[in-house]
Design an enzyme around this catalytic site. Structure first.
Site, short mmCIF file in Angstrom:
data_model
loop_
_atom_site.label_atom_id
_atom_site.label_comp_id
_atom_site.label_asym_id
_atom_site.label_seq_id
_atom_site.Cartn_x
_atom_site.Cartn_y
_atom_site.Cartn_z
NE ARG A 237 51.67 73.27 50.65
CZ ARG A 237 52.23 74.42 50.23
NH1 ARG A 237 52.53 74.59 48.97
NH2 ARG A 237 52.48 75.39 51.09
CD GLU A 266 57.23 69.22 48.30
OE1 GLU A 266 57.93 70.13 48.75
OE2 GLU A 266 56.18 69.42 47.68
CG HIS A 285 57.63 73.27 47.17
ND1 HIS A 285 56.87 72.58 48.07
CD2 HIS A 285 57.04 74.50 47.07
CE1 HIS A 285 55.88 73.35 48.52
NE2 HIS A 285 55.96 74.53 47.93
C1 OXD Z 1 54.19 78.51 49.84
C2 OXD Z 1 54.90 77.70 48.86
O1 OXD Z 1 53.19 78.04 50.42
O2 OXD Z 1 55.94 78.15 48.32
O3 OXD Z 1 54.62 79.64 50.08
O4 OXD Z 1 54.49 76.57 48.58
#
Ligand code: OXD
Length: 324
Positions: A237, A266, A285
């Site tokens: 993250r 994002e 992402h």
């Molecule tokens: C998830 C991601 O948490 O793709 O699935 O970030």
């Protein structure tokens, strides 16, 4: 029983794939199912729905959901969609944790190879039609005998370790609970000993869930202690990394490169300076995106649906105290 699917990841996007939707339709035949493409439709349809399937729910949608008992989210982490009313409610929240073991590990290996082989520079040269060897040849390297430091040796982290070993890398890492030796890990440290792996890692990979203890994990002090020329790869993250400090370290050459799949905000705004940093590979992402998503996601949904309907044990239930 009424099910609703909300397709949005960012509010206007349609990210629950057609493949996953057609699998859900098959699974739920006999139940009422409404696929919602926009916020007005989900606000209306969620009002009498029992179950929602989607990437996110917002407070303005949740307030309309008078009968909702269960939300099956489309991601492994749901930090992007948590708010107090949701966490304090009786609605069961389940994630898709565990479905990204293969894809994220392959993404990380791909990014390490791309950084080592300078594919970022090759792509820029290709776009400019330049057959110029000088800098590319001088800065290309290899993974063998280098050290990878993995922050988070859960299932994905261990799969990264396995693949890294196949490339002849030395593997170190940290894990919240260290009970025994782990396969393919040469040296394992508890999570309060991050400082042990920072100075020795040529590639530092972040692959932990976002919680209060992993937020702002890598700031200026941590970057200072990293190995000169090391590369940072974040598939976890964005909030875990101080992007100003990272930008400075990339510009000064303290860090040799970075691959970022996640960002504090994002979508990453077009005017964010991080786009133009040297030696950086940005993916929007998509580190866990795969054509095989639907086939994996449906297995968890099917298990949880059966458990939900029969009073059995659902899996991947979000636990507020743990934070994931
Ligand atoms: C998830 C991601 O948490 O793709 O699935 O970030």
């Amino acid at each position: 029983m009424k099910f609703v699917i909300w397709r949005a990841y960012h509010l206007e996007s349609k990210e629950i794939t057609d493949d996953y939707i057609s699998r859900i339709k098959k699974l739920l035949s006999g139940h009422e199912l409404v696929v919602c493409e926009d916020i007005d439709t989900i606000k209306r349809e969620v009002a009498d729905a029992d179950v929602m399937i989607g990437w996110r729910i917002t407070p303005e949608v949740f307030v309309e959901a008078k009968k909702l008992k269960w939300i099956q989210f489309g991601s492994a982490g749901i930090d992007h969609t948590l708010f107090p009313e949701l966490e304090d409610s009786d609605v069961i929240l389940t994630t898709l944790s565990g479905i990204h073991i293969t894809v994220v590990a392959e993404h990380v290996l791909g990014m390490m190879l791309a950084l080592a082989r300078r594919l970022d520079m090759a792509a820029r040269l290709q776009a400019a039609h330049k057959h110029d060897r000088t800098e590319l040849a001088a800065t290309s390297t290899e993974l063998a005998d280098r050290t990878i430091g993995i922050i988070g040796l859960g299932k994905i982290g261990l799969n990264i370790a396995r693949l890294a070993k196949a490339f002849g890398m030395h593997v170190v890492g940290i894990k919240r609970t260290v009970k025994c030796d782990l396969p393919n890990v040469d040296k394992l440290y508890p999570s309060d000993e991050l400082d042990k792996i920072l100075p020795i890692s040529d590639y530092l990979v972040i692959v932990v869930p976002l919680t209060s203890s992993t937020c702002a994990l890598i700031g200026p002090d941590q970057i200072d202690t990293m190995k000169q020329g090391a590369c940072l790869i974040n598939v976890a993250r964005g909030a875990m990394v101080d992007h100003d400090a990272l930008g400075k370290a990339l510009a000064s050459g303290k860090l040799g490169g970075a691959s970022l799949d996640v960002f504090p905000t994002e979508p990453l705004p077009p005017n964010n300076p991080i786009w133009d940093m040297p030696n950086i590979i940005i993916t929007p992402h998509t580190g866990a995106s795969s054509a095989r998503y639907g086939e994996r996601a449906i297995k968890i949904l099917k298990h949880n649906l059966e458990a939900f309907l029969t009073g059995g044990q659902m899996i991947n239930i979000y636990q507020k105290e743990r934070g994931y």
